[in-house]
Write a protein that holds these residues in place. Sequence first.
Motif, PDB file in Angstrom:
ATOM      1  N   ASP A 165      -2.258  -2.717 -11.416  1.00 46.77           N
ATOM      2  CA  ASP A 165      -3.478  -3.432 -11.796  1.00 46.77           C
ATOM      3  C   ASP A 165      -4.400  -3.727 -10.618  1.00 46.77           C
ATOM      4  N   ARG A 166      -3.959  -3.470  -9.420  1.00 45.73           N
ATOM      5  CA  ARG A 166      -4.755  -3.789  -8.226  1.00 45.73           C
ATOM      6  C   ARG A 166      -5.919  -2.798  -8.095  1.00 45.73           C
ATOM      7  N   PRO A 167      -7.161  -3.264  -7.979  1.00 43.83           N
ATOM      8  CA  PRO A 167      -8.299  -2.333  -7.906  1.00 43.83           C
ATOM      9  C   PRO A 167      -8.178  -1.300  -6.795  1.00 43.83           C
ATOM     10  N   SER A 168      -7.702  -1.694  -5.618  1.00 42.96           N
ATOM     11  CA  SER A 168      -7.580  -0.740  -4.515  1.00 42.96           C
ATOM     12  C   SER A 168      -6.594   0.374  -4.848  1.00 42.96           C
ATOM     13  N   VAL A 169      -5.582   0.043  -5.631  1.00 41.79           N
ATOM     14  CA  VAL A 169      -4.577   1.039  -6.034  1.00 41.79           C
ATOM     15  C   VAL A 169      -5.151   1.960  -7.106  1.00 41.79           C
ATOM     16  N   ARG A 170      -5.798   1.383  -8.103  1.00 41.17           N
ATOM     17  CA  ARG A 170      -6.380   2.202  -9.176  1.00 41.17           C
ATOM     18  C   ARG A 170      -7.399   3.188  -8.613  1.00 41.17           C
ATOM     19  N   ASN A 171      -8.203   2.732  -7.646  1.00 35.41           N
ATOM     20  CA  ASN A 171      -9.294   3.549  -7.140  1.00 35.41           C
ATOM     21  C   ASN A 171      -8.886   4.494  -6.014  1.00 35.41           C
ATOM     22  N   ALA A 172      -7.613   4.505  -5.652  1.00 34.19           N
ATOM     23  CA  ALA A 172      -7.153   5.377  -4.568  1.00 34.19           C
ATOM     24  C   ALA A 172      -7.074   6.837  -4.997  1.00 34.19           C
ATOM     25  N   VAL A 173      -7.097   7.078  -6.311  1.00 32.80           N
ATOM     26  CA  VAL A 173      -7.054   8.448  -6.835  1.00 32.80           C
ATOM     27  C   VAL A 173      -8.223   8.651  -7.793  1.00 32.80           C
ATOM     28  N   ALA A 174      -8.519   9.917  -8.064  1.00 30.68           N
ATOM     29  CA  ALA A 174      -9.588  10.257  -9.007  1.00 30.68           C
ATOM     30  C   ALA A 174      -9.148   9.971 -10.438  1.00 30.68           C
ATOM     31  N   PRO A 175     -10.093   9.804 -11.362  1.00 25.88           N
ATOM     32  CA  PRO A 175      -9.739   9.518 -12.759  1.00 25.88           C
ATOM     33  C   PRO A 175      -8.849  10.592 -13.402  1.00 25.88           C
ATOM     34  N   ASN A 176      -8.929  11.835 -12.921  1.00 29.15           N
ATOM     35  CA  ASN A 176      -8.126  12.907 -13.518  1.00 29.15           C
ATOM     36  C   ASN A 176      -6.805  13.127 -12.792  1.00 29.15           C
TER      37      ASN A 176
ATOM     38  N   ALA B 289       0.821  -1.209   0.000  1.00 34.16           N
ATOM     39  CA  ALA B 289       0.000   0.000   0.000  1.00 34.16           C
ATOM     40  C   ALA B 289       0.851   1.253   0.000  1.00 34.16           C
ATOM     41  N   VAL B 290       2.002   1.195   0.647  1.00 31.89           N
ATOM     42  CA  VAL B 290       2.894   2.354   0.747  1.00 31.89           C
ATOM     43  C   VAL B 290       3.665   2.585  -0.550  1.00 31.89           C
ATOM     44  N   PHE B 291       4.060   1.519  -1.232  1.00 27.56           N
ATOM     45  CA  PHE B 291       4.863   1.694  -2.442  1.00 27.56           C
ATOM     46  C   PHE B 291       4.025   1.954  -3.688  1.00 27.56           C
ATOM     47  N   ALA B 292       2.748   1.624  -3.669  1.00 24.79           N
ATOM     48  CA  ALA B 292       1.911   1.906  -4.839  1.00 24.79           C
ATOM     49  C   ALA B 292       1.924   3.393  -5.211  1.00 24.79           C
ATOM     50  N   PRO B 293       1.777   4.335  -4.264  1.00 28.45           N
ATOM     51  CA  PRO B 293       1.857   5.756  -4.633  1.00 28.45           C
ATOM     52  C   PRO B 293       3.252   6.185  -5.104  1.00 28.45           C
ATOM     53  N   VAL B 294       4.289   5.519  -4.597  1.00 29.43           N
ATOM     54  CA  VAL B 294       5.649   5.797  -5.084  1.00 29.43           C
ATOM     55  C   VAL B 294       5.721   5.494  -6.579  1.00 29.43           C
ATOM     56  N   PHE B 295       5.274   4.306  -6.966  1.00 28.73           N
ATOM     57  CA  PHE B 295       5.327   3.907  -8.364  1.00 28.73           C
ATOM     58  C   PHE B 295       4.421   4.782  -9.235  1.00 28.73           C
ATOM     59  N   ARG B 296       3.298   5.229  -8.691  1.00 27.71           N
ATOM     60  CA  ARG B 296       2.352   5.986  -9.504  1.00 27.71           C
ATOM     61  C   ARG B 296       2.982   7.266 -10.062  1.00 27.71           C
ATOM     62  N   TYR B 297       3.878   7.887  -9.308  1.00 25.63           N
ATOM     63  CA  TYR B 297       4.553   9.087  -9.807  1.00 25.63           C
ATOM     64  C   TYR B 297       5.239   8.822 -11.149  1.00 25.63           C
ATOM     65  N   PHE B 298       5.786   7.615 -11.303  1.00 23.82           N
ATOM     66  CA  PHE B 298       6.593   7.338 -12.492  1.00 23.82           C
ATOM     67  C   PHE B 298       5.744   7.112 -13.736  1.00 23.82           C
ATOM     68  N   ASP B 299       4.452   6.903 -13.560  1.00 17.74           N
ATOM     69  CA  ASP B 299       3.587   6.878 -14.739  1.00 17.74           C
ATOM     70  C   ASP B 299       3.642   8.224 -15.453  1.00 17.74           C
ATOM     71  N   THR B 300       3.799   9.303 -14.699  1.00 19.05           N
ATOM     72  CA  THR B 300       3.943  10.645 -15.273  1.00 19.05           C
ATOM     73  C   THR B 300       5.398  10.964 -15.596  1.00 19.05           C
ATOM     74  N   PHE B 301       6.316  10.666 -14.667  1.00 29.10           N
ATOM     75  CA  PHE B 301       7.729  10.968 -14.916  1.00 29.10           C
ATOM     76  C   PHE B 301       8.230  10.285 -16.193  1.00 29.10           C
ATOM     77  N   ASP B 302       7.802   9.045 -16.434  1.00 22.47           N
ATOM     78  CA  ASP B 302       8.280   8.305 -17.608  1.00 22.47           C
ATOM     79  C   ASP B 302       7.806   8.938 -18.910  1.00 22.47           C
ATOM     80  N   ARG B 303       6.753   9.727 -18.838  1.00 23.59           N
ATOM     81  CA  ARG B 303       6.258  10.403 -20.035  1.00 23.59           C
ATOM     82  C   ARG B 303       6.957  11.752 -20.261  1.00 23.59           C
TER      83      ARG B 303
END
Length: 230
Positions: A188-199, A152-166
Motif C-alpha cells: 500500500d505504500r505509494p513509493s512501492v506502488r510507483n516503483a514499477v510501471a502499471p503493466n 525498500a529492499v523487501f518490497a520487491p521480494v514480496f511483489r513477486y508473490f502477487d504473481t506467484f500466488d495466482r
Amino acid sequence: MSPAITLISHALCPYVQRIAIALAEKGVPHDRITVDLAMKPGWFLALSPLGRTPVLKVGEAALFESAAILEFLEDTQPRPRHPADPVERARHRAWIGFGSECLNDIAGFYTASDSGTLERKAAALPARFRVMEGQLGPGPWFAGEAFSLVDAVFAPVFRYFDTFDRIGDFGAFNGLTWMLAWRRELADRPSVRNAVAPNYADRLSDFLRRKDSALSRLMPPPGLALRHSA
C-alpha cells in the motif's frame, strides 16, 4: 547546483525497484530511463561494467550495484532511511544482504527446470521467511514506525508473490503473521506502488512463461488469466 540524477532501469529488475523506492522516499528529483537487457545498447554497456541494472547517473558519473547506490543516497540526500545508531545501521545493512539472498532463492524457484527442483526451491522460501519473521514485530515496518532501506529492499521480494500466488499455493507465508502484515503494508505504500510501471504484472507473467520452467508449465496459456489470489 546539484548534479542531475538519472536512474537507468529495467522494467522487471527488483534491484532497480529498491533504488526507485529510496529515491521516492527521499523526495529526490530524477529522470528514469528503461533499457532492454536482451538488447543492451552500447551507451549502457559503457556505463555498467557488469551489464546489469540499476545504474545511477549523477552528473557525468555512473554508479552501479544497488547496495552502493543506496549508500550513496544515504550519504548525499535528505530524509535518512538508515538508523542513526551505528550498531543498528550495520544490522540493517546485514538484513539488506539477506534480502538479496531471498531474491536469489526466488530466481532459483522460477527457473527450476523440473517439478522436483521446483518443490525444493519452494521449500527454501518459507525457510528464509521464517528467519525474517523472527526479526519483526507489530510494525508497520521492519524497524517499527520508521520506514527504512530494509523495507525498500523487501518490497520487491514480496511483489513477486502477487504473481506467484495466482499460479499456485506454494505456502511461502504459511503461519507467518508478521511477514504477511509487513507485505500488506508495503503493497500500500505509494513509493512501492510507483516503483514499477502499471503493466508490471503482465510483463512479469510473460517473462515467466518464456522461461520454459517447471513454474511456467503451471501457468495457463497466453490469453487466459491467472487465477485470482485470495
